[in-house]
Design a protein around this motif. Structure first.
Motif, PDB file in Angstrom:
ATOM      1  N   LYS A   1       1.330  -4.506 -12.622  1.00 30.46           N
ATOM      2  CA  LYS A   1       1.686  -5.875 -12.991  1.00 30.46           C
ATOM      3  C   LYS A   1       2.899  -5.850 -13.912  1.00 30.46           C
ATOM      4  O   LYS A   1       3.175  -4.847 -14.572  1.00 30.46           O
ATOM      5  N   THR A   2       3.579  -6.990 -13.980  1.00 25.85           N
ATOM      6  CA  THR A   2       4.713  -7.122 -14.876  1.00 25.85           C
ATOM      7  C   THR A   2       4.247  -7.045 -16.322  1.00 25.85           C
ATOM      8  O   THR A   2       3.137  -7.466 -16.642  1.00 25.85           O
ATOM      9  N   ARG A   3       5.110  -6.490 -17.179  1.00 21.89           N
ATOM     10  CA  ARG A   3       4.761  -6.381 -18.599  1.00 21.89           C
ATOM     11  C   ARG A   3       4.769  -7.736 -19.278  1.00 21.89           C
ATOM     12  O   ARG A   3       4.014  -7.982 -20.200  1.00 21.89           O
ATOM     13  N   ARG A   4       5.677  -8.622 -18.840  1.00 25.14           N
ATOM     14  CA  ARG A   4       5.793  -9.973 -19.393  1.00 25.14           C
ATOM     15  C   ARG A   4       6.159 -10.908 -18.250  1.00 25.14           C
ATOM     16  O   ARG A   4       6.782 -10.491 -17.279  1.00 25.14           O
TER      17      ARG A   4
ATOM     18  N   ARG B   1      12.955  -5.523 -16.443  1.00 27.54           N
ATOM     19  CA  ARG B   1      12.091  -6.209 -15.480  1.00 27.54           C
ATOM     20  C   ARG B   1      12.432  -5.844 -14.032  1.00 27.54           C
ATOM     21  O   ARG B   1      11.547  -5.527 -13.239  1.00 27.54           O
ATOM     22  N   HIS B   2      13.723  -5.853 -13.702  1.00 29.14           N
ATOM     23  CA  HIS B   2      14.135  -5.545 -12.326  1.00 29.14           C
ATOM     24  C   HIS B   2      13.734  -4.110 -11.953  1.00 29.14           C
ATOM     25  O   HIS B   2      13.204  -3.865 -10.867  1.00 29.14           O
ATOM     26  N   LEU B   3      13.958  -3.179 -12.845  1.00 28.34           N
ATOM     27  CA  LEU B   3      13.598  -1.784 -12.611  1.00 28.34           C
ATOM     28  C   LEU B   3      12.084  -1.623 -12.514  1.00 28.34           C
ATOM     29  O   LEU B   3      11.576  -0.903 -11.627  1.00 28.34           O
ATOM     30  N   ASP B   4      11.337  -2.290 -13.385  1.00 31.00           N
ATOM     31  CA  ASP B   4       9.878  -2.241 -13.326  1.00 31.00           C
ATOM     32  C   ASP B   4       9.359  -2.765 -11.989  1.00 31.00           C
ATOM     33  O   ASP B   4       8.413  -2.218 -11.420  1.00 31.00           O
ATOM     34  N   CYS B   5       9.983  -3.813 -11.494  1.00 32.13           N
ATOM     35  CA  CYS B   5       9.572  -4.372 -10.205  1.00 32.13           C
ATOM     36  C   CYS B   5       9.839  -3.364  -9.078  1.00 32.13           C
ATOM     37  O   CYS B   5       9.018  -3.192  -8.174  1.00 32.13           O
ATOM     38  N   GLN B   6      10.978  -2.690  -9.139  1.00 33.85           N
ATOM     39  CA  GLN B   6      11.274  -1.665  -8.131  1.00 33.85           C
ATOM     40  C   GLN B   6      10.210  -0.576  -8.140  1.00 33.85           C
ATOM     41  O   GLN B   6       9.721  -0.163  -7.074  1.00 33.85           O
ATOM     42  N   PHE B   7       9.843  -0.103  -9.323  1.00 32.38           N
ATOM     43  CA  PHE B   7       8.805   0.920  -9.420  1.00 32.38           C
ATOM     44  C   PHE B   7       7.476   0.412  -8.878  1.00 32.38           C
ATOM     45  O   PHE B   7       6.747   1.142  -8.205  1.00 32.38           O
ATOM     46  N   ALA B   8       7.150  -0.840  -9.155  1.00 29.43           N
ATOM     47  CA  ALA B   8       5.894  -1.420  -8.689  1.00 29.43           C
ATOM     48  C   ALA B   8       5.852  -1.509  -7.165  1.00 29.43           C
ATOM     49  O   ALA B   8       4.795  -1.330  -6.556  1.00 29.43           O
ATOM     50  N   LEU B   9       6.990  -1.769  -6.551  1.00 34.01           N
ATOM     51  CA  LEU B   9       7.048  -1.933  -5.094  1.00 34.01           C
ATOM     52  C   LEU B   9       7.290  -0.632  -4.339  1.00 34.01           C
ATOM     53  O   LEU B   9       7.093  -0.572  -3.118  1.00 34.01           O
ATOM     54  N   GLU B  10       7.703   0.407  -5.036  1.00 28.92           N
ATOM     55  CA  GLU B  10       8.170   1.632  -4.368  1.00 28.92           C
ATOM     56  C   GLU B  10       7.138   2.255  -3.436  1.00 28.92           C
ATOM     57  O   GLU B  10       7.462   2.618  -2.299  1.00 28.92           O
ATOM     58  N   ASP B  11       5.895   2.398  -3.872  1.00 29.58           N
ATOM     59  CA  ASP B  11       4.892   3.046  -3.016  1.00 29.58           C
ATOM     60  C   ASP B  11       4.695   2.291  -1.705  1.00 29.58           C
ATOM     61  O   ASP B  11       4.638   2.897  -0.632  1.00 29.58           O
ATOM     62  N   ARG B  12       4.601   0.966  -1.792  1.00 31.79           N
ATOM     63  CA  ARG B  12       4.420   0.175  -0.559  1.00 31.79           C
ATOM     64  C   ARG B  12       5.656   0.249   0.321  1.00 31.79           C
ATOM     65  O   ARG B  12       5.558   0.313   1.544  1.00 31.79           O
ATOM     66  N   PHE B  13       6.829   0.231  -0.303  1.00 30.57           N
ATOM     67  CA  PHE B  13       8.074   0.361   0.453  1.00 30.57           C
ATOM     68  C   PHE B  13       8.075   1.678   1.231  1.00 30.57           C
ATOM     69  O   PHE B  13       8.389   1.708   2.432  1.00 30.57           O
ATOM     70  N   LEU B  14       7.725   2.771   0.574  1.00 33.36           N
ATOM     71  CA  LEU B  14       7.713   4.074   1.246  1.00 33.36           C
ATOM     72  C   LEU B  14       6.670   4.105   2.362  1.00 33.36           C
ATOM     73  O   LEU B  14       6.905   4.731   3.404  1.00 33.36           O
ATOM     74  N   GLU B  15       5.541   3.427   2.164  1.00 31.31           N
ATOM     75  CA  GLU B  15       4.535   3.332   3.229  1.00 31.31           C
ATOM     76  C   GLU B  15       5.113   2.609   4.446  1.00 31.31           C
ATOM     77  O   GLU B  15       4.900   3.027   5.593  1.00 31.31           O
TER      78      GLU B  15
END
Length: 79
Positions: free
Chosen positions: A3-6, A13-27
């Protein structure tokens, strides 16, 4: 997914979102390759889908703005 920190506006925020989405993107990329799509084809399709999604968001924002303006004009024109 992390989840987002704030809720809004912090420096990473943009970088955190990329990290959050990365696993699904790679899938998705792996699924695309297993289905016969090249990594380039899949990545370009994802970029186009993301671009179209942003255009939709912008168009919706513009429509909402126009509706608000029309409602404001209608309210101001009432006697």
């Amino acid at each position: 997914m992390n989840k987002t920190r704030r809720p809004t506006g912090y420096a990473d925020r943009h970088l955190d979102c990329q990290f959050a989405l990365e696993d699904r993107f790679l899938e998705i990329m792996d699924d695309a390759e297993r289905s016969g799509w090249s990594p380039r084809d899949a990545a370009m399709a994802i970029v186009d889908l993301a671009d179209n999604y942003v255009l939709k968001l912008l168009a919706n924002d513009e429509t909402d703005r126009q509706i608000r303006e029309a409602m404001d004009r209608a309210r101001a024109a009432k006697p």
